[in-house]
Design a protein around this motif. Structure first.
Motif, short mmCIF file in Angstrom:
data_model
loop_
_atom_site.label_atom_id
_atom_site.label_comp_id
_atom_site.label_asym_id
_atom_site.label_seq_id
_atom_site.Cartn_x
_atom_site.Cartn_y
_atom_site.Cartn_z
N VAL A 1 69.66 69.00 34.49
CA VAL A 1 69.91 69.86 33.15
C VAL A 1 68.89 70.94 33.71
O VAL A 1 68.83 72.03 33.39
N ARG A 2 68.32 70.66 33.81
CA ARG A 2 66.53 71.20 34.08
C ARG A 2 67.15 71.81 35.65
O ARG A 2 66.41 73.58 35.31
N GLU A 3 67.59 71.66 36.72
CA GLU A 3 68.16 73.10 37.97
C GLU A 3 69.00 73.63 36.83
O GLU A 3 69.34 75.14 37.59
N ILE A 4 69.77 73.13 36.60
CA ILE A 4 70.68 74.17 36.03
C ILE A 4 69.85 75.67 35.51
O ILE A 4 70.50 76.25 35.40
N HIS B 1 73.83 72.45 27.63
CA HIS B 1 74.17 71.28 26.88
C HIS B 1 75.39 70.26 26.43
O HIS B 1 75.15 69.13 25.99
N GLU B 2 76.35 71.36 27.42
CA GLU B 2 77.72 70.37 27.43
C GLU B 2 77.60 69.39 28.61
O GLU B 2 77.68 68.67 28.06
N VAL B 3 76.47 70.22 29.92
CA VAL B 3 76.47 69.38 30.75
C VAL B 3 75.57 67.95 30.45
O VAL B 3 75.98 66.87 30.66
N ALA B 4 74.76 68.46 29.49
CA ALA B 4 73.50 67.24 29.40
C ALA B 4 74.24 66.15 28.60
O ALA B 4 74.44 64.90 28.39
N SER B 5 74.94 66.92 27.71
CA SER B 5 75.84 66.08 26.98
C SER B 5 76.67 64.74 27.49
O SER B 5 77.46 63.41 26.74
#
Length: 195
Positions: free
Chosen positions: A153-156, A109-113
Motif C-alpha cells: 500500500v505504501r508504494e501504491i 484502502h480496498e487493496v490494504a483490506s
C-alpha cells in the motif's frame, strides 16, 4: 475566438452576452461534466479514494497526501525541471479532493483490506480514450479476478501521489481539478516507469 458566454439562440444566430452575434448553422455543445458519485456517502467516497468536497476530507488524510505529494513533487521536478516554473495561468482552485486511485482505478484502502471487489473505470480525460478504456478493462478484469500481484500500500500511495503531482504540474489548473492526460499519456508513463 470569442471569450464570452452564449446569451441565447435566435433563428440562425447565437447572441453573445457581450452583445455580439454570430451566424450559425450548427451548434455543438461540449460543456463537460461534474465527476460525482452521489450513490456513495462522502465518508465512503473518501475511503474509496474518490473526490469529496474539500471540507469532507479528514485532517489525517489531508496531511498524509500533503506529505506524499511533497515528496512526489520533488521527484517530478527532478525528472522534468521545466515544470518547476510554469507560465502565468488562471488558477481555478479545486472544490474537491483529487482522485486517490491506483492506476486511476483502485482504492488503496480496498487493496490494504484485501478487498478487490470494486474498480472505477473511465475517470481520466485523454486524447487516447479508446486505448485507455481497453487497457483499463483488461487490468480491471485481472484485478477483480485476483490475478494481479500488487505492490504494498505504501508504494501504491506513492504512485498515486506521483500521478496527481504530475497532472498538477503538467496540466496546471485543469490537472489540479480533474484526472487528465490530454497530450502525452504514453511518453510520460514510459519515462516515469523507467525511473
Amino acid at each position: 475566438v470569442h471569450r464570452t458566454s452564449i446569451s441565447k439562440l435566435v433563428d440562425s444566430s447565437i447572441l453573445l452576452q457581450n452583445g455580439g452575434s454570430l451566424p450559425c448553422d450548427l451548434l455543438v455543445m461540449s460543456t463537460g461534466w461534474d465527476i460525482t458519485f452521489p450513490f456513495f456517502t462522502p465518508e465512503d467516497s473518501a475511503a474509496l479514494g474518490l473526490p469529496v468536497p474539500i471540507s469532507f476530507q479528514s485532517m489525517v488524510d489531508a496531511k498524509k497526501w500533503e506529505h506524499l505529494e511533497a515528496a512526489a513533487d520533488e521527484k517530478i521536478i527532478s525528472m522534468f525541471p521545466r515544470l518547476r516554473s510554469p507560465p502565468d495561468y488562471y488558477r481555478q482552485p479545486p472544490s474537491t479532493t483529487q482522485f486517490y486511485l491506483y492506476r486511476g482505478m483502485v482504492s488503496p484502502h480496498e487493496v490494504a483490506s484485501g478487498d478487490n471487489s470494486i474498480v472505477f473505470l473511465g475517470q481520466v480525460g485523454a486524447a487516447q480514450s479508446f486505448q485507455i478504456a481497453e487497457t483499463q478493462s483488461i487490468w480491471a478484469a485481472a484485478y477483480l479476478m485476483g490475478d494481479l500481484q500488487l505492490p504494498d500500500v505504501r508504494e501504491i500511495e506513492n504512485d498515486i501521489a506521483l500521478t496527481n503531482v504530475w497532472r498538477r504540474r503538467r496540466y496546471l489548473s485543469v490537472g489540479e481539478r480533474k484526472p487528465t492526460f490530454m497530450h502525452d499519456e504514453l511518453a510520460v508513463w514510459i519515462s516515469i516507469r523507467k525511473n
